[in-house]
Write a protein that holds these residues in place. Structure first.
Motif, PDB file in Angstrom:
ATOM      1  N   LEU A   1       0.837  -1.202   0.000  1.00 48.64           N
ATOM      2  CA  LEU A   1       0.000   0.000   0.000  1.00 48.64           C
ATOM      3  C   LEU A   1       0.870   1.249   0.000  1.00 48.64           C
ATOM      4  O   LEU A   1       0.599   2.226  -0.710  1.00 48.64           O
ATOM      5  CB  LEU A   1      -0.922  -0.021   1.225  1.00 48.64           C
ATOM      6  N   LEU A   2       1.930   1.197   0.776  1.00 50.92           N
ATOM      7  CA  LEU A   2       2.846   2.335   0.855  1.00 50.92           C
ATOM      8  C   LEU A   2       3.479   2.621  -0.508  1.00 50.92           C
ATOM      9  O   LEU A   2       3.490   3.768  -0.981  1.00 50.92           O
ATOM     10  CB  LEU A   2       3.928   2.033   1.895  1.00 50.92           C
ATOM     11  N   ILE A   3       3.969   1.588  -1.145  1.00 45.77           N
ATOM     12  CA  ILE A   3       4.586   1.768  -2.467  1.00 45.77           C
ATOM     13  C   ILE A   3       3.563   2.313  -3.458  1.00 45.77           C
ATOM     14  O   ILE A   3       3.842   3.230  -4.230  1.00 45.77           O
ATOM     15  CB  ILE A   3       5.131   0.428  -3.009  1.00 45.77           C
ATOM     16  N   ALA A   4       2.359   1.709  -3.420  1.00 43.28           N
ATOM     17  CA  ALA A   4       1.324   2.131  -4.369  1.00 43.28           C
ATOM     18  C   ALA A   4       0.983   3.608  -4.173  1.00 43.28           C
ATOM     19  O   ALA A   4       0.891   4.365  -5.149  1.00 43.28           O
ATOM     20  CB  ALA A   4       0.087   1.257  -4.195  1.00 43.28           C
TER      21      ALA A   4
ATOM     22  N   ARG B   1       3.713  10.218  -6.815  1.00 44.85           N
ATOM     23  CA  ARG B   1       4.907  10.576  -7.586  1.00 44.85           C
ATOM     24  C   ARG B   1       4.588  10.766  -9.071  1.00 44.85           C
ATOM     25  O   ARG B   1       5.158  11.615  -9.752  1.00 44.85           O
ATOM     26  CB  ARG B   1       5.934   9.459  -7.398  1.00 44.85           C
ATOM     27  N   LEU B   2       3.664   9.944  -9.565  1.00 45.51           N
ATOM     28  CA  LEU B   2       3.320  10.035 -10.982  1.00 45.51           C
ATOM     29  C   LEU B   2       2.297  11.135 -11.271  1.00 45.51           C
ATOM     30  O   LEU B   2       2.007  11.405 -12.431  1.00 45.51           O
ATOM     31  CB  LEU B   2       2.772   8.683 -11.468  1.00 45.51           C
ATOM     32  N   GLY B   3       1.710  11.693 -10.223  1.00 45.11           N
ATOM     33  CA  GLY B   3       0.771  12.778 -10.424  1.00 45.11           C
ATOM     34  C   GLY B   3      -0.683  12.391 -10.407  1.00 45.11           C
ATOM     35  O   GLY B   3      -1.509  13.051 -11.036  1.00 45.11           O
ATOM     36  N   GLY B   4      -1.008  11.302  -9.731  1.00 48.78           N
ATOM     37  CA  GLY B   4      -2.412  10.913  -9.582  1.00 48.78           C
ATOM     38  C   GLY B   4      -2.776   9.698 -10.425  1.00 48.78           C
ATOM     39  O   GLY B   4      -1.978   9.192 -11.214  1.00 48.78           O
ATOM     40  N   TRP B   5      -4.025   9.242 -10.211  1.00 50.71           N
ATOM     41  CA  TRP B   5      -4.477   8.010 -10.848  1.00 50.71           C
ATOM     42  C   TRP B   5      -4.530   8.136 -12.381  1.00 50.71           C
ATOM     43  O   TRP B   5      -4.179   7.199 -13.110  1.00 50.71           O
ATOM     44  CB  TRP B   5      -5.854   7.634 -10.308  1.00 50.71           C
TER      45      TRP B   5
ATOM     46  N   GLY C   1       0.447   3.449 -17.694  1.00 51.58           N
ATOM     47  CA  GLY C   1       0.239   2.033 -18.003  1.00 51.58           C
ATOM     48  C   GLY C   1      -0.390   1.839 -19.357  1.00 51.58           C
ATOM     49  O   GLY C   1      -0.671   0.723 -19.741  1.00 51.58           O
ATOM     50  N   ARG C   2      -0.613   2.923 -20.059  1.00 50.37           N
ATOM     51  CA  ARG C   2      -1.219   2.911 -21.395  1.00 50.37           C
ATOM     52  C   ARG C   2      -2.623   2.317 -21.347  1.00 50.37           C
ATOM     53  O   ARG C   2      -3.132   1.836 -22.338  1.00 50.37           O
ATOM     54  CB  ARG C   2      -0.347   2.126 -22.374  1.00 50.37           C
ATOM     55  N   SER C   3      -3.205   2.282 -20.202  1.00 49.96           N
ATOM     56  CA  SER C   3      -4.544   1.818 -19.875  1.00 49.96           C
ATOM     57  C   SER C   3      -4.934   0.483 -20.511  1.00 49.96           C
ATOM     58  O   SER C   3      -5.584  -0.337 -19.895  1.00 49.96           O
ATOM     59  CB  SER C   3      -5.580   2.900 -20.141  1.00 49.96           C
ATOM     60  N   SER C   4      -4.537   0.229 -21.741  1.00 47.04           N
ATOM     61  CA  SER C   4      -4.883  -1.055 -22.342  1.00 47.04           C
ATOM     62  C   SER C   4      -3.926  -2.157 -21.894  1.00 47.04           C
ATOM     63  O   SER C   4      -4.161  -3.330 -22.157  1.00 47.04           O
ATOM     64  CB  SER C   4      -4.856  -0.944 -23.859  1.00 47.04           C
ATOM     65  N   LEU C   5      -2.858  -1.758 -21.235  1.00 43.33           N
ATOM     66  CA  LEU C   5      -1.907  -2.704 -20.681  1.00 43.33           C
ATOM     67  C   LEU C   5      -1.324  -3.648 -21.736  1.00 43.33           C
ATOM     68  O   LEU C   5      -1.327  -4.869 -21.565  1.00 43.33           O
ATOM     69  CB  LEU C   5      -2.566  -3.517 -19.559  1.00 43.33           C
TER      70      LEU C   5
ATOM     71  N   GLY D   1       2.597  -2.546 -10.639  1.00 38.44           N
ATOM     72  CA  GLY D   1       3.032  -2.884 -11.994  1.00 38.44           C
ATOM     73  C   GLY D   1       2.858  -1.713 -12.945  1.00 38.44           C
ATOM     74  O   GLY D   1       3.748  -1.402 -13.745  1.00 38.44           O
ATOM     75  N   LEU D   2       1.697  -1.034 -12.847  1.00 36.94           N
ATOM     76  CA  LEU D   2       1.460   0.145 -13.682  1.00 36.94           C
ATOM     77  C   LEU D   2       2.469   1.249 -13.356  1.00 36.94           C
ATOM     78  O   LEU D   2       2.990   1.917 -14.248  1.00 36.94           O
ATOM     79  CB  LEU D   2       0.037   0.669 -13.452  1.00 36.94           C
ATOM     80  N   SER D   3       2.719   1.422 -12.062  1.00 39.10           N
ATOM     81  CA  SER D   3       3.663   2.461 -11.638  1.00 39.10           C
ATOM     82  C   SER D   3       5.056   2.189 -12.194  1.00 39.10           C
ATOM     83  O   SER D   3       5.763   3.111 -12.605  1.00 39.10           O
ATOM     84  CB  SER D   3       3.725   2.540 -10.116  1.00 39.10           C
ATOM     85  N   ALA D   4       5.421   0.929 -12.197  1.00 38.91           N
ATOM     86  CA  ALA D   4       6.746   0.579 -12.703  1.00 38.91           C
ATOM     87  C   ALA D   4       6.887   1.010 -14.156  1.00 38.91           C
ATOM     88  O   ALA D   4       7.954   1.437 -14.593  1.00 38.91           O
ATOM     89  CB  ALA D   4       6.985  -0.922 -12.557  1.00 38.91           C
TER      90      ALA D   4
END
Lengths: 569, 88
Positions: free
Chosen positions: A247-250, A256-260, A267-271, A339-342
Motif C-alpha cells: 500500500l505504501l509503495i502504491a 509521484r506520478l501525479g495521480g491516478w 500504463g497505457r490503460s490497455s496494458l 506494476g502500472l507504476s513501474a
C-alpha cells in the motif's frame, strides 16, 4: 533472449559489449537515467545492489531490516516451540486458529514469491497477461471454498492422508497421497528458493547460491522448532506487513506520478505487453486454457489444504477462505498499481533489463526508484519475509506427509510413539529444507510465477481430481484413487516439461492434464474395484455435515467410524 | 449440520453460482485486455465467497435453532483432549 528496446529490428539487448562490458539499451527514466547504452551491471547497481556499490549506509540499512525481520520470526519460533509438546500442535497448531487468523495465514502461505515478485513484474512487463495470471490465482478460491474446504476440515485431523483414509483406510492409498503431497510441496519449494536467491543477490549482493542456502537454513530451523504455530504467526505477520508495504509503495508511486489518471496513462490503460511474454500464451483460447488450469490448482495444493485443519470449526474454515480471498484480491490490486507504476517510473530499458532477470525484481526496483534506499530495503526485507513464510508452510506440509502418513500410518500402523514422532518431525523438517536448498540450485532465474503455474497444473491434475471424486463420487475405489493420483501427477509433470519449452502449445497442457487426471481416476476405479472402504452414506454424512435424521440415524456409528474413528493420531 | 434437503439446496446453489461465475471468468481473455474487466472479476470472486459464507452461516444458525444438538458430532477427541467438542 535479446530485447530490441528501440524497436528498429536491431538487437539492442544483451550481448553487445562496450568497454568490455555486456550492454543493454537504456532510454530515459528514473532508474535507467539518460543514455543509450549502459552495462548490465550498471543497471543492477542502479536498481540497488547496495553491497556492490559499497556504500556503508545502504548496506547497514538493508542488513538492519533484514536482521529485524529475522529476529522477529525467531522470537515467534521460540514462543511457539515452548507451546507444542504434541504432534497435534506441531502439525495443526492444535486446531485453535480463528477464521481471520487462518485466512491471513493462508494469504501468507499463498502470496508467495510468485505473487509479490513475479506477478508485479509480470503486470509491468506483460501487461494484461500478468493481470490475467493474478485473476486466475484468485479465482481458484471459489472452487476451493465452495466444494473442498469444508469437507477437508470435517474429515482431516493431521494431514491430507487422513481425509482420504476417512473413506479408504488402506495403506497403499495413504502412501500414494503422502508421496504426491510430498512431491508437490518439495517441487513448490524450489521456485520459492530461487526467488529468495535472486532477492538476496539484489538485497545484499550475495551470491545466488549463498542466498538460497541462507534462506534454506533459516526456514529449516523455524519449522523444526516452531512447527505449525510458529509458521502460522510468521505468515500472519508477514501478510500484514506485506499489505502495508504494498500500500505504501502504491500510494507513493501514484503521488509521484501525479495521480491516478497519470498512472493509467503511464500504463497505457490497455496494458499492452512491453516485452514479448515468456512462457505465457497470447491468443485468447490458449489464455482461457491456462486460466482453466489455475482455477483448480489451489484445491490440490497440500499446504493450503492442510491449513483447513488448523481451525476449530467449519464456520471458521469457511470464514478463513473469505478472509484469504479478500486479502489476496486486495494484494493483487496493489500489485496492479505497482506494476502500472513501474511502467511510468522505470525506463523501458531498465524494464528490459529486469525482463532479462525474469521480471522478478521489478517491485524492489520500483521501491528503490520512488522511495530511495530505505523503502527499497524495507520492501526487499518484506519480500524476504514473504518467501520465508511460504517456504515454512511448504516444509510443514512435506514433513507431515513424511512423518504422520508415511512413518506413523504406513510403517507403524498408526501407533507410533508420540515423542518419537515429534522428534522425527523436527529432524525431517531440517532434512526437507536442506534437500530442497540443494535441489533449487538446478532451477534457473525464470519468472517465478510461470514456474509456480506448472506446479498448479500438477496439483490440479493429481490431488484435485482424486479429492473431488473422493468427496462427491460414490463409485471411487482405492485403486482408482491411486491410479489417478500417480497417473495424473506423471502426465502433468511430463506436460509441464513440454509447456516449458513450448509456451504457445503448452497452454493446452492444463485442461488436457486435468481432464486426464479425472479420466484416469474413473478408469482406475473400473479397473481396480473393491478394497476396504467406509460405507458411502456414513462417509457422506461425515464429510458434508448431514444431519443424522430418523431416516438414517441407524448409521450414526458408521458416521463416527468414517469421520473420527480412524483418527487416532 | 444440515438436513438432506438443506444440503442438497446448498450444493445446487453453489453449483449454480459457481457455474455462472466460471462463465464470466472464462470470458476474460476475450475482453481485449481491459484492466476493468479483470478487476471486476476479482471483486466478484471475493463478493461471491462472502455471499455464500453468509448464506451458509444463516442456514446453519437456523438449523441449530430448530434442532437439538446431536449426541455425537462424529469427531473423536484428540489424544491431548483438544478438538473434540465441535458443534458444527
Amino acid at each position: 533472449m535479446k530485447v530490441d528496446v528501440n524497436d528498429d529490428g536491431d538487437d539492442v539487448g544483451f550481448g553487445k559489449r562496450v568497454d568490455g562490458r555486456e550492454m543493454i539499451g537504456v532510454g530515459t527514466g528514473i532508474v535507467g537515467g539518460e543514455g543509450s547504452g549502459v552495462a548490465k551491471e550498471f543497471v543492477l547497481e542502479a536498481l540497488g545492489a547496495s553491497a556492490a556499490l559499497g556504500v556503508p549506509g545502504e548496506v547497514a540499512t538493508t542488513f538492519g531490516l533484514f536482521l529485524a525481520m529475522l529476529a522477529s520470526a525467531l522470537v515467534i519460533t521460540h514462543w511457539a516451540a515452548e507451546r507444542q509438546p504434541t504432534t497435534l500442535r506441531f502439525f495443526t497448531a492444535a486446531r485453535r486458529l480463528s477464521g481471520a487468523q487462518n485466512g491471513l495465514a493462508i494469504a501468507g502461505d499463498y502470496i508467495s514469491a510468485a505473487s509479490f515478485l513475479g506477478t508485479t513484474g509480470a503486470i509491468a512487463l506483460y501487461g494484461h497477461l500478468g493481470l490475467l495470471f493474478a485473476a486466475g490465482f484468485l479465482a481458484s478460491y471459489v472452487v476451493f471454498g465452495f466444494w473442498i474446504a469444508e469437507p477437508v476440515h470435517r474429515l482431516g485431523r493431521y494431514s491430507l492422508g487422513d481425509v482420504f483414509a476417512a473413506r479408504f483406510p488402506g495403506r497403499s492409498l495413504r502412501f500414494a497421497v503422502a508421496g504426491v503431497q510430498f512431491a508437490i510441496s518439495f517441487l513448490y519449494l524450489l521456485p520459492q528458493l530461487v526467488g529468495s536467491g535472486l532477492l538476496l543477490r539484489l538485497l545484499l549482493g550475495l551470491d545466488f547460491r549463498v542466498g538460497v542456502v541462507v534462506i534454506g537454513l533459516i526456514m529449516s530451523v523455524y519449522v523444526a522448532y516452531g512447527g505449525m504455530l510458529a509458521t502460522s504467526w510468521v505468515q500472519i505477520i508477514k501478510t500484514l506487513l506485506l499489505l502495508f508495504g504494498s500500500l505504501l509503495i502504491a500510494l507513493i508511486a501514484v503521488v509521484r506520478l501525479g495521480g491516478w489518471a497519470a498512472l493509467t496513462a503511464a500504463g497505457r490503460s490497455s496494458l499492452e505487453p512491453l516485452v514479448p511474454p515468456t512462457g505465457l500464451p497470447v491468443d485468447p483460447p490458449a489464455q482461457a486454457a491456462l486460466l482453466f488450469g489455475l482455477l483448480f490448482g489451489t484445491s490440490g495444493l497440500p499446504h493450503i489444504l492442510q491449513r483447513m485443519l488448523t481451525v476449530s470449526s467449519v464456520t471458521a474454515a469457511r470464514r478463513s477462505v473469505v478472509w484469504a480471498a479478500a486479502v489476496i484480491g486486495g494484494f493483487y490490486l496493489l500489485a496492479l498499481v505497482m506494476g502500472l507504476s513501474a511502467r511510468g517510473v522505470l525506463s523501458p530499458a531498465a524494464l528490459s533489463a529486469l525482463a532479462e532477470e525474469g521480471g522478478n525484481l521489478v517491485a524492489p526496483a520500483l521501491a528503490r526508484a520512488i522511495g530511495g534506499v530505505f523503502l527499497f530495503a524495507f520492501v526487499a526485507a518484506l519480500a524476504f519475509q514473504t518467501i520465508l513464510a511460504v517456504v515454512t508452510g511448504l516444509v510443514i506440509s512435506a514433513t507431515t506427509a513424511l512423518v504422520h502418513d508415511l512413518y506413523d500410518h504406513v510403517l507403524k500402523g498408526g501407533v507410533a510413539d508420540e515423542a518419537v514422532k515429534l522428534r522425527l518431525a523436527r529432524v525431517s523438517a531440517l532434512a526437507v529444507g536442506l534437500a530442497a536448498t540443494a535441489a533449487s540450485f538446478g532451477v534457473g532465474g525464470d519468472n517465478v510465477a510461470v514456474l509456480i503455474s506448472y506446479l498448479f497444473v500438477i496439483a490440479a491434475s493429481s490431488l484435485f481430481p482424486a479429492l473431488l471424486l473422493l468427496l462427491y463420487w460414490r463409485g471411487l475405489t482405492p485403486g482408482g484413487a491411486v491410479f489417478g493420483l500417480v497417473g495424473g501427477f506423471v502426465l502433468a509433470a511430463v506436460g509441464s516439461g513440454f509447456a516449458y519449452g513450448h509456451p504457445a502449445g503448452g497452454a493446452w497442457v492444463p485442461p488436457a492434464a486435468i481432464s486426464a487426471g479425472f479420466l484416469l481416476t474413473v478408469v482406475g476405479s473400473r479397473l481396480f474395484p473393491g478394497g476396504a472402504a467406509a460405507p458411502w452414506p456414513a462417509f457422506f454424512r461425515a464429510a458434508h455435515g448431514l444431519w443424522p435424521s430418523e431416516k438414517n440415524a441407524g448409521g450414526a456409528s458408521e458416521a463416527n467410524a468414517a469421520s473420527g474413528g480412524r483418527r487416532s493420531g | 449440520m444440515l438436513t438432506e434437503g438443506g444440503l442438497r439446496r446448498r450444493f445446487w446453489r453453489r453449483t449454480a453460482l459457481g457455474g455462472a461465475y466460471f462463465v464470466i471468468y472464462g470470458g476474460l481473455p476475450w475482453t481485449g485486455g481491459r484492466p476493468g474487466a479483470v478487476i471486476g472479476v476479482m471483486v466478484l470472486t471475493v463478493g461471491l465467497l462472502a455471499l455464500e459464507a453468509a448464506l451458509s452461516g444463516r442456514e446453519e444458525r437456523s438449523f441449530a435453532a430448530a434442532h437439538p444438538a446431536p449426541a455425537s458430532t462424529g469427531r473423536m477427541p484428540a489424544p491431548d483432549g483438544s478438538g473434540g467438542s465441535r458443534t458444527d
